[in-house]
Design an enzyme around this catalytic site. Structure first.
Site, PDB file in Angstrom:
ATOM      1  N   TYR A   1      41.250  42.663  45.186  1.00  0.00           N
ATOM      2  CA  TYR A   1      41.586  41.535  44.305  1.00  0.00           C
ATOM      3  C   TYR A   1      42.858  41.888  43.554  1.00  0.00           C
ATOM      4  CZ  TYR A   1      41.789  38.172  40.575  1.00  0.00           C
ATOM      5  OH  TYR A   1      42.242  37.207  39.719  1.00  0.00           O
TER       6      TYR A   1
ATOM      7  N   LYS B   1      46.106  44.422  31.983  1.00  0.00           N
ATOM      8  CA  LYS B   1      44.819  44.411  31.276  1.00  0.00           C
ATOM      9  C   LYS B   1      44.779  45.249  29.982  1.00  0.00           C
ATOM     10  CE  LYS B   1      41.685  42.270  34.375  1.00  0.00           C
ATOM     11  NZ  LYS B   1      42.018  42.074  35.782  1.00  0.00           N
TER      12      LYS B   1
HETATM   13  C1  LIG Z   1      42.813  41.206  36.624  1.00  0.00           C
HETATM   14  C2  LIG Z   1      43.496  41.802  37.796  1.00  0.00           C
HETATM   15  C3  LIG Z   1      44.703  41.268  38.283  1.00  0.00           C
HETATM   16  C4  LIG Z   1      45.320  40.016  37.723  1.00  0.00           C
HETATM   17  O1  LIG Z   1      45.716  40.140  36.389  1.00  0.00           O
HETATM   18  P1  LIG Z   1      45.893  38.814  35.472  1.00  0.00           P
HETATM   19  O2  LIG Z   1      46.388  39.356  34.176  1.00  0.00           O
HETATM   20  O3  LIG Z   1      44.554  38.180  35.398  1.00  0.00           O
HETATM   21  O4  LIG Z   1      46.887  37.952  36.146  1.00  0.00           O
HETATM   22  C5  LIG Z   1      45.308  41.912  39.335  1.00  0.00           C
HETATM   23  N1  LIG Z   1      44.775  43.017  39.889  1.00  0.00           N
HETATM   24  C6  LIG Z   1      43.625  43.571  39.440  1.00  0.00           C
HETATM   25  C7  LIG Z   1      43.095  44.820  40.079  1.00  0.00           C
HETATM   26  C8  LIG Z   1      42.939  42.975  38.386  1.00  0.00           C
HETATM   27  O5  LIG Z   1      41.790  43.501  37.972  1.00  0.00           O
END
Ligand SMILES: *Cc1c(COP(=O)(O)O)cnc(C)c1O
Length: 446
Positions: free
Chosen positions: A168, A298
């Site tokens: 993801y 994050k």
């Molecule tokens: C949350 C996440 C994303 C996307 O980040 P956003 O700030 O929600 O756009 C991409 N890669 C990983 C592994 C994630 O956990």
């Protein structure tokens, strides 16, 4: 008598006030359901939301009065807990100076400090930082860098990405193209997405004996397709929203080797795993490798503001800027936002004390001890733990709304998806608070 009247008045006032509050809360939630999108929700049959009025430490306080222990760190972000005095202070101080200036032609100390720190803690070889506004954007930037890198060397047939299944990487279009085509929540869009090359997901678990067969399919696909592959994209060690899978460091090591052997860039998505969550500062360190491009996001600002970054090696940076157009073709309006950089610096300074290492280790030990009993339940398929991440995989998809109602009643906040119940609490959580989370999971599954 006067005192009695006062008490009576207070009682009367509080009741009325409570009713008004209740009415306005209901009206708010109704408006919310009718007009506001939430992540992955339906406009036809929206799941209920809980209105928050405060958050402090590991606690989230609801408008209805309940105080919940947060098991999710607001999706991996609030690693130091909520309402942290140092983060608050950094934000307040920066807001007195300036909140934001354009990053085109201008620069500032919060951004410079941040990039300096990021490069000092990142795996070796990463030398330039692109500040992006969200994780998905940092992935778009990483993929664009890889494409531009090869195009600028006259290698524009290297325009595809290879990635393991169950990944993801975000919700924007390029990011979606490297998410798991089935589990990745975007299967509906498959026809509009660039078709990338998918290898089977790594199978050997983190703490099991490494099986060399695990890399065979990736190796074969790379042998077959390397002429058209710009980069291999993956989440190091922990695949997150695509299945909460924790895999063997040798898989990552072999991927690094294959990229070197076949002239492919390695993009590591540390957006969820970065900043100590897996027990090391970055998950790449479990395999002792450095990527060519790395994305973080994050937890970067300790959960305060949206900020992400794409780091790359000097070779990638130079390669991208050779030939035409001579510059890297990306530049968001809010790039290098000073408030976000200032609060990120404060978050990194808390990490720099090193206290997180012991905290994460203790969380890991407690998660192992207290989630393991879930394995005996007939509804549970698997339990896995790494660092401050605990996962209970059920045999069938769970009813999110129903479980959440039960958990809120028990004073905890956990947000499962599909068959997966997982927790990644703030690092500052106390043993008795973590115990309430693990017991709440055990209780609803039984
Ligand atoms: C949350 C996440 C994303 C996307 O980040 P956003 O700030 O929600 O756009 C991409 N890669 C990983 C592994 C994630 O956990």
């Amino acid at each position: 008598m006067a005192r009695f009247a006062l008490v009576n008045f207070n009682l009367y006032f509080n009741l009325t006030f409570g009713q008004i509050l209740n009415e306005s809360l209901k009206a708010n939630l109704r408006f919310d359901q009718q007009h506001i999108w939430h992540p992955y929700t339906s406009a036809i049959d929206p799941l209920p939301c809980y209105q928050v009025v405060g958050a402090q430490g590991v606690h989230i306080q609801l408008a209805t009065g309940e105080v919940l222990i947060d098991g999710v760190s607001s999706w991996w972000t609030a690693i130091h807990g909520y309402n942290h005095p140092l983060l608050n202070q950094a934000l307040a101080e920066q807001s007195q100076k300036f909140a934001h200036v354009m990053f085109g032609g201008l620069t500032h100390e919060p951004a410079i400090d941040l990039c300096r720190t990021l490069l000092s803690i990142a795996p070796s070889g990463l030398n330039r930082v692109f500040l992006a506004d969200s994780g998905s954007v940092s992935i778009e930037v990483a993929m664009k860098m890889a494409l531009q890198y090869w195009a600028c060397q006259g290698n524009s047939h290297k325009h595809k990405f290879i990635t393991p299944r169950n990944g993801y990487h975000g919700d924007t279009f390029a990011a979606m193209s490297v998410c798991d085509p089935i589990n990745g929540m975007h299967s509906l869009f498959n026809d509009s997405l660039t078709q990338q090359i998918f290898a089977p997901a790594p199978q050997t678990r983190f703490d099991r004996h490494w099986n060399e067969d695990d890399i065979q399919s990736m190796q074969q696909l790379i042998e077959q397709h390397h002429h058209e592959i710009a980069a291999l994209v993956l989440e190091p060690i922990v695949q997150n929203a695509g299945g909460m899978r924790i895999y063997h460091p040798n898989y990552l090591k072999r991927c690094r080797q294959l990229c070197d052997d076949y002239n492919i860039l390695l993009i590591c998505d540390e957006i969820a795993t970065g900043f100590g969550r897996t027990g090391l500062m970055f998950a790449c360190e479990h395999a002792d490798i450095s990527p060519d491009i790395m994305c973080v996001g994050k937890a970067l600002t300790g959960g305060y503001l949206s900020l992400a970054a794409t780091l790359c090696s000097e070779d990638v940076a130079q390669g991208v800027c050779q030939g035409q157009p001579g510059v890297f073709m990306h530049g968001p309006t809010f790039m290098g936002n000073a408030l976000a950089c200032a609060v990120a610096n404060a978050s990194l300074s808390i990490l720099a004390t090193g206290a997180w290492q012991q905290q994460v280790k203790e969380i890991e030990q407690q998660l192992r001890r207290e989630l393991e009993p879930c394995r005996t339940l007939s509804t549970v398929a698997d339990v896995r733990v790494l660092g401050a991440i605990g996962v209970v995989e059920c045999k069938a998809p769970v009813n999110v709304a129903e479980l959440q109602r039960k958990w809120v009643a028990q004073g905890v906040w956990i947000r499962p998806f599909g068959k997966l119940i997982y927790i990644m609490p703030p690092y500052i959580i106390q043993p008795e608070e973590l115990h309430r989370l693990t017991q709440a999971i055990f209780a609803v599954l039984r």
